[in-house]
Enzyme design. Structure first.
Site, PDB file in Angstrom:
ATOM      1  CG  ASP A   1     -40.096  46.707   5.124  1.00 56.27           C
ATOM      2  OD1 ASP A   1     -41.025  46.888   4.313  1.00 56.27           O
ATOM      3  OD2 ASP A   1     -38.953  47.149   4.947  1.00 56.27           O
ATOM      4  N   GLY A   2     -41.733  44.125   4.044  1.00 55.40           N
ATOM      5  CA  GLY A   2     -41.427  43.121   3.019  1.00 55.40           C
ATOM      6  C   GLY A   2     -42.632  42.508   2.336  1.00 55.40           C
TER       7      GLY A   2
ATOM      8  NE  ARG B   1     -38.628  44.543   0.149  1.00 58.90           N
ATOM      9  CZ  ARG B   1     -37.920  44.569   1.266  1.00 58.90           C
ATOM     10  NH1 ARG B   1     -36.718  44.042   1.286  1.00 58.90           N
ATOM     11  NH2 ARG B   1     -38.403  45.118   2.355  1.00 58.90           N
TER      12      ARG B   1
ATOM     13  NE  ARG C   1     -46.331  47.633  -3.199  1.00 61.85           N
ATOM     14  CZ  ARG C   1     -45.195  47.535  -2.502  1.00 61.85           C
ATOM     15  NH1 ARG C   1     -44.132  46.998  -3.050  1.00 61.85           N
ATOM     16  NH2 ARG C   1     -45.127  48.004  -1.284  1.00 61.85           N
TER      17      ARG C   1
ATOM     18  CG  HIS D   1     -50.027  45.020   1.726  1.00 61.32           C
ATOM     19  ND1 HIS D   1     -48.865  45.317   2.398  1.00 61.32           N
ATOM     20  CD2 HIS D   1     -50.051  45.832   0.631  1.00 61.32           C
ATOM     21  CE1 HIS D   1     -48.215  46.277   1.749  1.00 61.32           C
ATOM     22  NE2 HIS D   1     -48.904  46.595   0.665  1.00 61.32           N
TER      23      HIS D   1
ATOM     24  CB  SER E   1     -45.760  54.974   8.469  1.00 64.67           C
ATOM     25  OG  SER E   1     -45.501  55.246   7.105  1.00 64.67           O
ATOM     26  CB  THR E   2     -47.384  59.997   9.060  1.00 66.77           C
ATOM     27  OG1 THR E   2     -46.026  59.773   9.488  1.00 66.77           O
ATOM     28  CG2 THR E   2     -48.260  60.091  10.290  1.00 66.77           C
TER      29      THR E   2
ATOM     30  CG  LEU F   1     -50.698  40.814  23.456  1.00 67.76           C
ATOM     31  CD1 LEU F   1     -49.232  40.990  23.795  1.00 67.76           C
ATOM     32  CD2 LEU F   1     -50.844  40.045  22.140  1.00 67.76           C
TER      33      LEU F   1
ATOM     34  CD  GLU G   1     -30.574  45.177  23.875  1.00 68.80           C
ATOM     35  OE1 GLU G   1     -29.901  44.807  22.906  1.00 68.80           O
ATOM     36  OE2 GLU G   1     -30.117  45.881  24.804  1.00 68.80           O
TER      37      GLU G   1
HETATM   38  C1  FPP Z   1     -44.572  47.181   4.714  1.00 67.91           C
HETATM   39  O1  FPP Z   1     -44.250  46.351   3.641  1.00 67.91           O
HETATM   40  C2  FPP Z   1     -45.917  46.865   5.172  1.00 67.91           C
HETATM   41  C3  FPP Z   1     -46.953  47.740   5.223  1.00 67.91           C
HETATM   42  C4  FPP Z   1     -46.838  49.155   4.854  1.00 67.91           C
HETATM   43  C5  FPP Z   1     -48.294  47.289   5.620  1.00 67.91           C
HETATM   44  C6  FPP Z   1     -48.283  46.393   6.816  1.00 67.91           C
HETATM   45  C7  FPP Z   1     -49.616  45.855   7.017  1.00 67.91           C
HETATM   46  C8  FPP Z   1     -49.885  44.574   7.330  1.00 67.91           C
HETATM   47  C9  FPP Z   1     -48.871  43.521   7.535  1.00 67.91           C
HETATM   48  C10 FPP Z   1     -51.277  44.194   7.588  1.00 67.91           C
HETATM   49  C11 FPP Z   1     -51.508  44.376   9.039  1.00 67.91           C
HETATM   50  C12 FPP Z   1     -52.874  44.233   9.397  1.00 67.91           C
HETATM   51  C13 FPP Z   1     -53.323  44.304  10.664  1.00 67.91           C
HETATM   52  C14 FPP Z   1     -54.712  44.032  10.883  1.00 67.91           C
HETATM   53  C15 FPP Z   1     -52.509  44.646  11.835  1.00 67.91           C
HETATM   54  P1  FPP Z   1     -43.929  47.013   2.224  1.00 67.91           P
HETATM   55  O2  FPP Z   1     -45.208  47.087   1.469  1.00 67.91           O
HETATM   56  O3  FPP Z   1     -43.206  48.294   2.424  1.00 67.91           O
HETATM   57  O4  FPP Z   1     -42.996  45.925   1.606  1.00 67.91           O
HETATM   58  P2  FPP Z   1     -41.789  46.164   0.599  1.00 67.91           P
HETATM   59  O5  FPP Z   1     -40.714  46.883   1.384  1.00 67.91           O
HETATM   60  O6  FPP Z   1     -41.418  44.782   0.213  1.00 67.91           O
HETATM   61  O7  FPP Z   1     -42.332  46.971  -0.544  1.00 67.91           O
END
Ligand code: FPP
Length: 251
Positions: free
Chosen positions: A31-32, A35, A44, A48, A76-77, A142, A218
């Protein structure tokens, strides 16, 4: 917009990797990203994209530490509620990531798997992930589980529907139904439950992630935003995990 993300990966050799009492399965809520980008006045999507370089770093760190399973909450859904351009951007990232890194993942003996409802994803996401799953099927290092269009309640409801069908068709008897049998109906069938859940970005909630599987996991939370998360914090989480006494309800 082209945002470079490959030039931040520094050498892993400078880190002291723990060797004993490594969690078998680590699940991460990344997450994050948004931001991180907003703080820099960037779109944004830039967050990503930067988040993908963190994925690369953390997968490498997990391989080094001999973690057996790493499950990453990628989409996520509930993420369908976001603006369409952001959804499209996120759903293109698996293909971009795999196009660049699949050879390296293969040489590191990584096996790719996916959890979630892949049917609703765009063909370019599904095909890239399916190709990676097929190409890495024989690997036994892994296991990298990419959670895509994943939601735990949906997963549990589907498992229940399938179980009821099997009970109706006399493939399963109610008396035989226990924790283990139920787990076998989930997307994570055959996997050990996560030992450690990491959530970045400061929030302290599960956001519909692996609700059944996290019963005795945990938890480790950090304010660090996912694009800033590094091997350093990953090792910190592992080290703190190693100090925890897991009692599973016992004493
Ligand atoms: C949440 O941050 C993040 C996501 C919804 C997307 C996560 C995706 C990636 C890190 C790319 C992964 C790629 C692969 C190939 C595995 P947010 O957008 O909710 O952040 P915020 O809370 O700061 O708005």
């Amino acid at each position: 917009m082209k945002i470079p993300f490959l030039n931040h990966i520094h050498s892993l050799e400078s880190f002291q990797y723990p060797e004993e009492n490594i969690p078998h399965h680590i699940a991460i809520i990344m997450d994050g990203n948004g931001r991180w980008a907003e703080k820099r006045g960037m779109p944004r999507a830039a967050g990503h994209k930067e988040g993908v370089s963190t994925v690369v770093k953390i997968v490498k760190a997990a391989v080094k530490c001999k973690v057996k399973v790493l499950t990453l909450y990628t989409f996520s859904t509930e993420n369908w509620k976001r603006p369409k351009p952001e959804i499209d951007f996120i759903l293109r990232l698996p293909k971009e990531f795999l196009t660049i890194y699949l050879p390296e993942l293969i040489s590191n003996n990584v096996r790719i798997e996916a959890i979630g409802n892949m049917d609703m994803l765009p063909a370019y996401t599904r095909e890239a992930v399916q190709y990676a799953i097929n190409r890495t099927r024989e690997n036994n290092g892994l296991q990298l589980n990419i959670a895509l269009n994943y939601g735990s309640r949906h997963e549990i409801l589907n498992a229940m529907k399938q179980m009821f069908l099997d009970i109706n068709n006399a493939k399963l008897s109610l008396e035989d139904l226990d924790d283990q049998v139920f787990s076998g109906y989930l997307n994570t069938a055959g996997l050990k439950d996560p030992d450690l859940l990491i959530r970045t970005g400061g929030e302290k909630r599960l956001s519909n992630f692996l609700l059944w599987q996290l019963a005795y996991t945990e938890f480790w939370f950090t304010d660090v935003l996912w694009p800033d998360f590094s091997e350093k914090e990953f090792i910190q989480a592992l080290e703190e995990y190693q100090t925890r006494k897991r009692r599973y309800g016992g004493i």
